[in-house]
Design a protein around this motif. Structure first.
Motif, PDB file in Angstrom:
ATOM      1  N   GLN A 156       0.892   4.835  -9.919  1.00 54.18           N
ATOM      2  CA  GLN A 156      -0.001   4.158 -10.855  1.00 54.18           C
ATOM      3  C   GLN A 156       0.779   3.592 -12.038  1.00 54.18           C
ATOM      4  O   GLN A 156       0.469   2.501 -12.525  1.00 54.18           O
ATOM      5  N   VAL A 201      -7.262   3.034  -4.516  1.00 47.34           N
ATOM      6  CA  VAL A 201      -8.324   2.482  -3.666  1.00 47.34           C
ATOM      7  C   VAL A 201      -9.365   3.561  -3.392  1.00 47.34           C
ATOM      8  O   VAL A 201     -10.566   3.327  -3.517  1.00 47.34           O
ATOM      9  N   GLY A 202      -8.905   4.764  -3.029  1.00 50.23           N
ATOM     10  CA  GLY A 202      -9.843   5.847  -2.775  1.00 50.23           C
ATOM     11  C   GLY A 202      -9.271   6.880  -1.840  1.00 50.23           C
ATOM     12  O   GLY A 202      -8.162   6.740  -1.308  1.00 50.23           O
ATOM     13  N   TYR A 210       0.310   0.399  -9.195  1.00 52.43           N
ATOM     14  CA  TYR A 210      -0.587   0.583  -8.061  1.00 52.43           C
ATOM     15  C   TYR A 210      -1.964   1.029  -8.551  1.00 52.43           C
ATOM     16  O   TYR A 210      -2.075   1.827  -9.489  1.00 52.43           O
ATOM     17  N   ARG A 211      -2.995   0.484  -7.901  1.00 54.71           N
ATOM     18  CA  ARG A 211      -4.368   0.865  -8.221  1.00 54.71           C
ATOM     19  C   ARG A 211      -4.902   1.791  -7.139  1.00 54.71           C
ATOM     20  O   ARG A 211      -4.633   1.597  -5.943  1.00 54.71           O
ATOM     21  N   TYR A 237       0.837  -1.198   0.000  1.00 56.99           N
ATOM     22  CA  TYR A 237       0.000   0.000   0.000  1.00 56.99           C
ATOM     23  C   TYR A 237       0.874   1.251   0.000  1.00 56.99           C
ATOM     24  O   TYR A 237       1.984   1.261   0.545  1.00 56.99           O
ATOM     25  N   LEU A 259      -3.379   3.729  -2.307  1.00 54.46           N
ATOM     26  CA  LEU A 259      -3.152   2.931  -3.505  1.00 54.46           C
ATOM     27  C   LEU A 259      -2.663   1.548  -3.097  1.00 54.46           C
ATOM     28  O   LEU A 259      -2.048   1.367  -2.030  1.00 54.46           O
ATOM     29  N   TYR A 260      -2.918   0.567  -3.952  1.00 50.93           N
ATOM     30  CA  TYR A 260      -2.601  -0.830  -3.604  1.00 50.93           C
ATOM     31  C   TYR A 260      -2.130  -1.602  -4.833  1.00 50.93           C
ATOM     32  O   TYR A 260      -2.591  -1.338  -5.957  1.00 50.93           O
ATOM     33  N   LYS A 261      -1.211  -2.546  -4.593  1.00 49.48           N
ATOM     34  CA  LYS A 261      -0.922  -3.554  -5.604  1.00 49.48           C
ATOM     35  C   LYS A 261      -0.348  -4.792  -4.918  1.00 49.48           C
ATOM     36  O   LYS A 261       0.336  -4.684  -3.891  1.00 49.48           O
TER      37      LYS A 261
END
Length: 323
Positions: free
Chosen positions: A131, A138-139, A135-136, A116, A151-153
């Protein structure tokens, strides 16, 4: 495997009795290590029969990111059955998701480490860089009154090790681990074998492995973990074009369960046989021959792709696993 017997004798000579979470006392010794030259043979215990197929089945399950005892059973390994379905603390856990569930144990951390990033909402350049790195978003979140984005991956730690062995073999950062503070309560059993570090020598064409184990059941766990670690090193070497060489095994708490004492004393009365050899199936691609890295084989291998040649052993010995 005289080194293993020497460790057992050291624990008997220098260990101290301690209580622990299982309710079965252990004779414990803090700090121990074993070292093997894999060019001289595979570190399979010979003073009893090694459950080789089960150990390799577990390793293959780890490589596939298995999180269910049923997954391990299908691979010929039943050692997770008790932890999944008979460990009362896990049975009572709100994180357990039904029969056979183990949570994000070992292989999940190896192949899908949850990474994260918490970044300031106004830091567009950093958000875009994350990104671009996969990384995606999350919000939006609030962190101590500051507007941020989360962000998460998932990170495939083992794949990164393969990449580094090919592209940056001199690095001393080629490692993966399974300790995740945020998810320990979500696991049927926190990881014991924690940190794996690969050390390559391009000049000699060899790769070695250092493995740190925080807590090790020397009667049952050590022979299992030695076989898995050495087999993993052979596989990684095949996939990256090296020869497996040194396997060094560090233990934080090396212990013998009270219910394993007689089994281990019997092994001390037996003379070890010469070390066998590990053979990998020819269907596993060799980077040294193809020049093509094929990391998909980490999850494609089957237990039958690993076999021992020249394995002599004394009669089997059994003892109960403390859960």
């Amino acid at each position: 495997m005289q080194a293993y017997l020497d460790l057992v004798q050291s624990i008997f000579d220098q260990g101290a009795w301690q209580e622990n979470r299982t309710g079965v006392r252990t004779l414990s010794l803090p700090g121990a290590s074993l070292r093997f030259d894999l060019q001289e043979g595979f570190p399979a215990v010979t003073t009893k029969r090694l459950a080789f197929k089960s150990a390799i089945g577990e390793l293959v399950g780890f490589l596939r990111g298995a999180d269910s005892a049923a997954d391990f059973r299908r691979l010929g390994c039943r050692v997770w059955d008790q932890n999944a379905n008979e460990n009362q603390a896990w049975l009572d856990s709100p994180w357990r998701d039904g029969l056979d569930d183990l949570g994000p144990v070992y292989g999940v951390q190896w192949r899908q480490w949850p990474a994260y990033k918490l970044l300031p909402a106004g830091g567009e350049a950093r958000i875009q860089a994350a990104q671009a790195d996969g990384y995606r978003l999350v919000g939006p979140v609030q962190d101590q009154g500051q507007a941020c984005v989360l962000l998460y991956k998932p990170i495939d730690q083992l794949r990164r090790c393969l990449d580094a062995l090919i592209h940056d073999p001199g690095s001393r950062r080629i490692l993966f681990h399974g300790w995740n503070w945020a998810q320990l309560e979500e696991m049927a059993l926190p990881p014991c074998h924690l940190l794996y570090q690969f050390l390559a020598n391009p000049g000699t064409g060899e790769v070695s492995l250092c493995l740190y184990v925080r807590s090790n059941d020397v009667g049952l766990g050590t022979p299992f973990n030695l076989a898995e670690g050495a087999a993993l090193l052979h596989l990684v070497a095949r996939l990256t074009g090296y020869r497996p060489r040194w396997f060094t095994y560090f233990i934080g708490d090396a212990h013998i369960y009270e219910t394993h004492v007689e089994m281990l004393r019997e092994q001390l009365r037996r003379a070890p046989y010469p070390a066998p050899r590990l053979r990998l199936s020819e269907r596993i691609p060799a980077y040294a021959e193809t020049g093509v890295l094929q990391p998909e084989w980490l999850a494609r291998v089957e237990p039958a792709d690993f076999s021992l040649e020249g394995y002599q052993h004394h009669p089997p010995l059994t003892a109960p696993m403390a859960v």
